[in-house]
Design a protein around this motif. Structure first.
Motif, mmCIF file in Angstrom:
data_model
loop_
_atom_site.group_PDB
_atom_site.id
_atom_site.type_symbol
_atom_site.label_atom_id
_atom_site.label_comp_id
_atom_site.label_asym_id
_atom_site.label_seq_id
_atom_site.Cartn_x
_atom_site.Cartn_y
_atom_site.Cartn_z
ATOM 1 N N ARG A 68 2.492 14.428 -0.043
ATOM 2 C CA ARG A 68 2.621 13.016 0.322
ATOM 3 C C ARG A 68 2.437 12.833 1.823
ATOM 4 N N ASP A 69 3.091 13.678 2.609
ATOM 5 C CA ASP A 69 2.974 13.564 4.061
ATOM 6 C C ASP A 69 1.543 13.789 4.521
ATOM 7 N N ILE A 102 -0.661 10.682 3.580
ATOM 8 C CA ILE A 102 -0.414 9.580 4.520
ATOM 9 C C ILE A 102 -1.037 9.894 5.872
ATOM 10 N N THR A 144 -2.416 5.417 1.602
ATOM 11 C CA THR A 144 -1.103 4.783 1.484
ATOM 12 C C THR A 144 -0.537 5.071 0.101
ATOM 13 N N VAL A 145 0.781 5.105 0.015
ATOM 14 C CA VAL A 145 1.448 5.450 -1.238
ATOM 15 C C VAL A 145 1.506 4.226 -2.149
ATOM 16 N N HIS A 157 7.095 2.311 -0.665
ATOM 17 C CA HIS A 157 6.655 2.271 0.737
ATOM 18 C C HIS A 157 5.969 3.580 1.087
ATOM 19 N N SER A 158 5.337 3.609 2.269
ATOM 20 C CA SER A 158 4.700 4.823 2.773
ATOM 21 C C SER A 158 5.460 5.423 3.945
ATOM 22 N N GLU A 159 6.702 4.987 4.128
ATOM 23 C CA GLU A 159 7.538 5.571 5.176
ATOM 24 C C GLU A 159 8.100 6.910 4.687
ATOM 25 N N ALA A 194 -1.497 8.141 -4.181
ATOM 26 C CA ALA A 194 -1.895 7.569 -2.893
ATOM 27 C C ALA A 194 -3.336 7.099 -2.979
ATOM 28 N N ARG A 231 -6.862 4.791 -1.049
ATOM 29 C CA ARG A 231 -7.556 4.244 0.121
ATOM 30 C C ARG A 231 -7.816 2.749 -0.024
#
Length: 343
Positions: free
Chosen positions: A205-206, A209, A214-215, A221-223, A266, A268
């Motif tokens: 995931r990291d 991103i 984006t998730v 969220h993508s935080e 995730a 684009r």
């Protein structure tokens, strides 16, 4: 027609037809070794499936569960991007094609390429696909490829990587995720719902991103993931119907099992992640339902839905682990957005 349901039924029928007569003792021995590989801990950087016997046992033991886990992840992608559908799909480390079956159940009219380093898996996967009667599977391209460092991908709309990262070294995992991200418009990665599987998902995931995706799911969220490392792990559950063959190979008596899995989707392109997602089995008590949620703005929260919330309370009693909260179309049923997430 419920395409997903018919695909699940076709998979069970194809497995029953091709695996009829599989010696139970031989299958059970192969399954024991496969369980050790998929739950443990030794990255091999080499094929786990060695011969036809291994592949047949794997198909009986793992295909139904992998199908359901990937199906759940794809459902979350469809929820976040209902108007999007892939024209091309690449199944990395696809083995006998469980993820490709799930994609065929989610969309129609796409072209699939299955990549795996085990030729026996590709052979059996092709046989199962030909028995499916499903066009996207019957026309799939099954190719042998080394999975990990050095893998080259053509541009594609959708990449699936299911139960593969645990077989790879750390360097090969990084290379594979980067390659998938560079080639695809949407990347779906599924791993076992264990602390180690979750750790691999967070690592992937990291990286996704970090290279600009984006998730879309499961996170709102993508935080950064709000779970403090080492204290818990994010995972979900999918109900798997067991055939008689499946019960024989697994040594179980129940007609179902629950597959625990972790995943990330995730993209684009723009998606609409859920406001919140149920991260544990809801607790139903007298007059109230307790929901553990990962939220878009407030990290991890517990929400209490009571009878005074009317229709939303009835929805909460039916909500499942992994579902969006509030349910689509019920965002305004007597609660403000903050109320939906309020402890």
């Amino acid at each position: 027609m419920n395409v997903t349901l018919s695909t699940a039924e076709a998979l069970r029928a194809a497995l029953a037809g091709l695996l009829d007569g599989l010696p139970p003792k031989q299958a059970a021995q192969a399954v024991d070794r496969l369980i050790a590989n998929y739950r443990g801990t030794t990255p091999t950087d080499a094929p786990v499936l060695r011969d036809r016997s291994d592949v047949a046992a794997y198909a009986a033991y793992r295909m139904p569960a992998t199908f359901e886990a990937v199906r759940s992840a794809l459902a979350a992608l469809r929820e976040a991007a209902p108007e999007w559908s892939p024209v091309t799909h690449t199944d990395i480390g696809g083995g006998t094609g469980a993820a490709s079956w799930a994609v065929a159940g989610a969309w129609e009219g796409h072209r699939t390429v299955v990549l795996d380093w085990a030729e026996p898996a590709l052979v059996l996967g092709r046989e199962l696909a030909e028995a499916s009667g499903i066009e996207a599977l019957r026309t799939a391209d099954w190719r042998r490829a080394r999975i990990g460092t050095g893998l080259e991908l053509d541009p594609t709309d959708l990449v699936t990587v299911s139960y593969v990262l645990g077989e790879l070294t750390a360097a090969a995992r990084t290379a594979l995720v980067d390659t998938a991200a560079a080639a695809a418009q949407a990347v779906v990665i599924v791993e076992p719902g264990t602390p180690d599987g979750y750790a691999r998902i967070i690592e992937a995931r990291d990286r996704l991103i970090g290279v600009g995706l984006t998730v879309a799911a499961p996170c709102p969220h993508s935080e950064a993931c709000p779970i403090e490392p080492g204290t818990d792990w994010c995972h979900f559950s999918a109900r798997v119907s067991r055939s008689s063959l499946h019960r024989q190979v697994k040594g179980g008596s129940l007609p179902y099992e629950d597959e625990k899995f972790s995943y990330v989707v995730a993209t684009r392109f723009a998606t609409e992640p859920v406001l919140a997602r149920v991260t544990r089995k809801p607790q139903i008590r007298k007059g109230q339902v307790l929901l553990d949620l990962c939220t878009r703005d407030e990290a991890l929260k517990r929400s209490t839905v009571t009878k005074r919330h009317g229709e939303l309370y009835r929805a909460a009693r039916d909500i499942a682990w992994g579902d969006a909260w509030p349910p689509p179309g019920q965002e305004d049923q007597g609660m403000s957005p903050a109320d939906h997430l309020r402890p």
